[in-house]
Design a protein around this motif. Sequence first.
Motif, PDB file in Angstrom:
ATOM      1  N   HIS A 146     -53.879 -42.405   0.495  1.00 47.81           N
ATOM      2  CA  HIS A 146     -52.608 -42.532  -0.281  1.00 47.81           C
ATOM      3  C   HIS A 146     -51.430 -41.636   0.204  1.00 47.81           C
ATOM      4  O   HIS A 146     -50.391 -41.718  -0.242  1.00 47.81           O
ATOM      5  CB  HIS A 146     -52.725 -42.458  -1.710  1.00 47.81           C
ATOM      6  CG  HIS A 146     -53.753 -43.400  -2.183  1.00 47.81           C
ATOM      7  ND1 HIS A 146     -53.943 -44.855  -2.288  1.00 47.81           N
ATOM      8  CD2 HIS A 146     -55.112 -43.161  -2.358  1.00 47.81           C
ATOM      9  CE1 HIS A 146     -54.868 -45.250  -2.594  1.00 47.81           C
ATOM     10  NE2 HIS A 146     -55.695 -44.292  -2.697  1.00 47.81           N
ATOM     11  N   GLY A 147     -51.572 -40.402   0.958  1.00 53.80           N
ATOM     12  CA  GLY A 147     -50.736 -39.416   1.122  1.00 53.80           C
ATOM     13  C   GLY A 147     -50.764 -38.405   0.014  1.00 53.80           C
ATOM     14  O   GLY A 147     -51.264 -38.566  -0.975  1.00 53.80           O
ATOM     15  N   TYR A 148     -50.189 -37.493   0.493  1.00 50.91           N
ATOM     16  CA  TYR A 148     -50.197 -36.198  -0.223  1.00 50.91           C
ATOM     17  C   TYR A 148     -49.443 -36.254  -1.409  1.00 50.91           C
ATOM     18  O   TYR A 148     -49.902 -36.029  -2.372  1.00 50.91           O
ATOM     19  CB  TYR A 148     -49.650 -34.935   0.517  1.00 50.91           C
ATOM     20  CG  TYR A 148     -49.457 -33.512  -0.592  1.00 50.91           C
ATOM     21  CD1 TYR A 148     -50.760 -32.856  -0.493  1.00 50.91           C
ATOM     22  CD2 TYR A 148     -48.332 -33.214  -0.701  1.00 50.91           C
ATOM     23  CE1 TYR A 148     -50.337 -31.717  -1.349  1.00 50.91           C
ATOM     24  CE2 TYR A 148     -48.001 -32.003  -1.446  1.00 50.91           C
ATOM     25  CZ  TYR A 148     -49.237 -31.408  -1.628  1.00 50.91           C
ATOM     26  OH  TYR A 148     -48.938 -30.089  -2.694  1.00 50.91           O
ATOM     27  N   ALA A 149     -48.353 -36.820  -1.297  1.00 56.18           N
ATOM     28  CA  ALA A 149     -47.032 -36.631  -2.400  1.00 56.18           C
ATOM     29  C   ALA A 149     -47.868 -37.745  -3.592  1.00 56.18           C
ATOM     30  O   ALA A 149     -47.512 -37.627  -4.736  1.00 56.18           O
ATOM     31  CB  ALA A 149     -45.877 -37.395  -1.865  1.00 56.18           C
ATOM     32  N   ALA A 150     -48.340 -39.047  -3.230  1.00 56.46           N
ATOM     33  CA  ALA A 150     -48.994 -39.725  -4.090  1.00 56.46           C
ATOM     34  C   ALA A 150     -50.361 -39.474  -4.603  1.00 56.46           C
ATOM     35  O   ALA A 150     -50.829 -40.114  -5.659  1.00 56.46           O
ATOM     36  CB  ALA A 150     -49.156 -41.482  -3.494  1.00 56.46           C
ATOM     37  N   LEU A 210     -45.739 -30.049   2.983  1.00 58.80           N
ATOM     38  CA  LEU A 210     -46.731 -29.433   3.794  1.00 58.80           C
ATOM     39  C   LEU A 210     -46.311 -28.854   5.043  1.00 58.80           C
ATOM     40  O   LEU A 210     -46.766 -27.674   5.382  1.00 58.80           O
ATOM     41  CB  LEU A 210     -47.941 -30.276   3.828  1.00 58.80           C
ATOM     42  CG  LEU A 210     -48.517 -30.951   2.854  1.00 58.80           C
ATOM     43  CD1 LEU A 210     -49.425 -31.753   3.326  1.00 58.80           C
ATOM     44  CD2 LEU A 210     -49.159 -29.773   2.010  1.00 58.80           C
ATOM     45  N   LEU A 211     -45.273 -29.402   5.526  1.00 62.67           N
ATOM     46  CA  LEU A 211     -44.520 -28.710   6.649  1.00 62.67           C
ATOM     47  C   LEU A 211     -43.776 -27.271   6.242  1.00 62.67           C
ATOM     48  O   LEU A 211     -44.037 -26.370   7.055  1.00 62.67           O
ATOM     49  CB  LEU A 211     -43.689 -29.735   7.273  1.00 62.67           C
ATOM     50  CG  LEU A 211     -44.192 -31.047   8.061  1.00 62.67           C
ATOM     51  CD1 LEU A 211     -43.036 -31.857   8.325  1.00 62.67           C
ATOM     52  CD2 LEU A 211     -44.830 -30.306   9.403  1.00 62.67           C
ATOM     53  N   ASP A 212     -43.111 -27.421   5.139  1.00 65.69           N
ATOM     54  CA  ASP A 212     -42.091 -26.444   4.860  1.00 65.69           C
ATOM     55  C   ASP A 212     -43.233 -25.304   4.344  1.00 65.69           C
ATOM     56  O   ASP A 212     -42.710 -24.065   4.621  1.00 65.69           O
ATOM     57  CB  ASP A 212     -41.451 -26.680   3.674  1.00 65.69           C
ATOM     58  CG  ASP A 212     -40.054 -27.781   4.240  1.00 65.69           C
ATOM     59  OD1 ASP A 212     -40.022 -27.806   5.577  1.00 65.69           O
ATOM     60  OD2 ASP A 212     -39.486 -28.355   3.172  1.00 65.69           O
ATOM     61  N   ALA A 213     -44.153 -25.513   3.839  1.00 65.65           N
ATOM     62  CA  ALA A 213     -45.179 -24.580   3.410  1.00 65.65           C
ATOM     63  C   ALA A 213     -46.156 -23.931   4.294  1.00 65.65           C
ATOM     64  O   ALA A 213     -46.805 -22.975   4.048  1.00 65.65           O
ATOM     65  CB  ALA A 213     -46.070 -25.176   2.033  1.00 65.65           C
TER      66      ALA A 213
END
Length: 210
Positions: free
Chosen positions: A23-27, A119-122
């Motif tokens: 489902h992806g990280y955000a979901a 997740l890219l920014d972190a």
Amino acid sequence: MPKDGSTNRARILDAAEQLVIDHGYAATSVDRVLEAAGTSKGAFFHHFDSKLALARALTERYVAADLDQLNAGLDATADVADPAERVIAFLRYYEDRGDEIMGAQSNCLYVAVLTERQLLDAGTADLVRGAVQAWRAEIARLLSAAADGRATDLGDVEDLADHVFTTFEGAFLLCRATGSPQHMRAQLGVLRRLVGAALGVDDRDAARST
């Protein structure tokens, strides 16, 4: 359960991995992970400070397993004396285990991580980049050794190393889209034959890893 709670932590990570892939990280909310893992918020925050910390731990575990796969193939073919035959044996190592690879994971977590801005920014995606670079470097090293002193059609070995890696990723997608795990073995077989032809190796005679 072990006193350090490692079983509970692993259960949370297992549940999160499947949910993020599907489902992806955000979901994927913490509550959804807890429901799938059958555990409590108290247990979750005992192991992870936040959802971002969970994502990092999840990625670290996945990367470690991925690099174990890489090292397993390198170790299994280390005794193959001819560099070109070793490349073929290395590819065949994964081809022979295609069904096992798909049985262990239905898709690749890397895509889910690399498509999430948070997740890219972190910095979590940096772990993925490191793993991809490790695969690329080792495969390129094998290909360079195989091409040394041979008239081949390999082209740029780094480009070909990238193609080997993307064949894995593409096969994951194909397996997922069609619902058939057999594509992993089939696509790795196609890749092995193409590389064998470029190296001038008859892979029927090449050393087979155990």
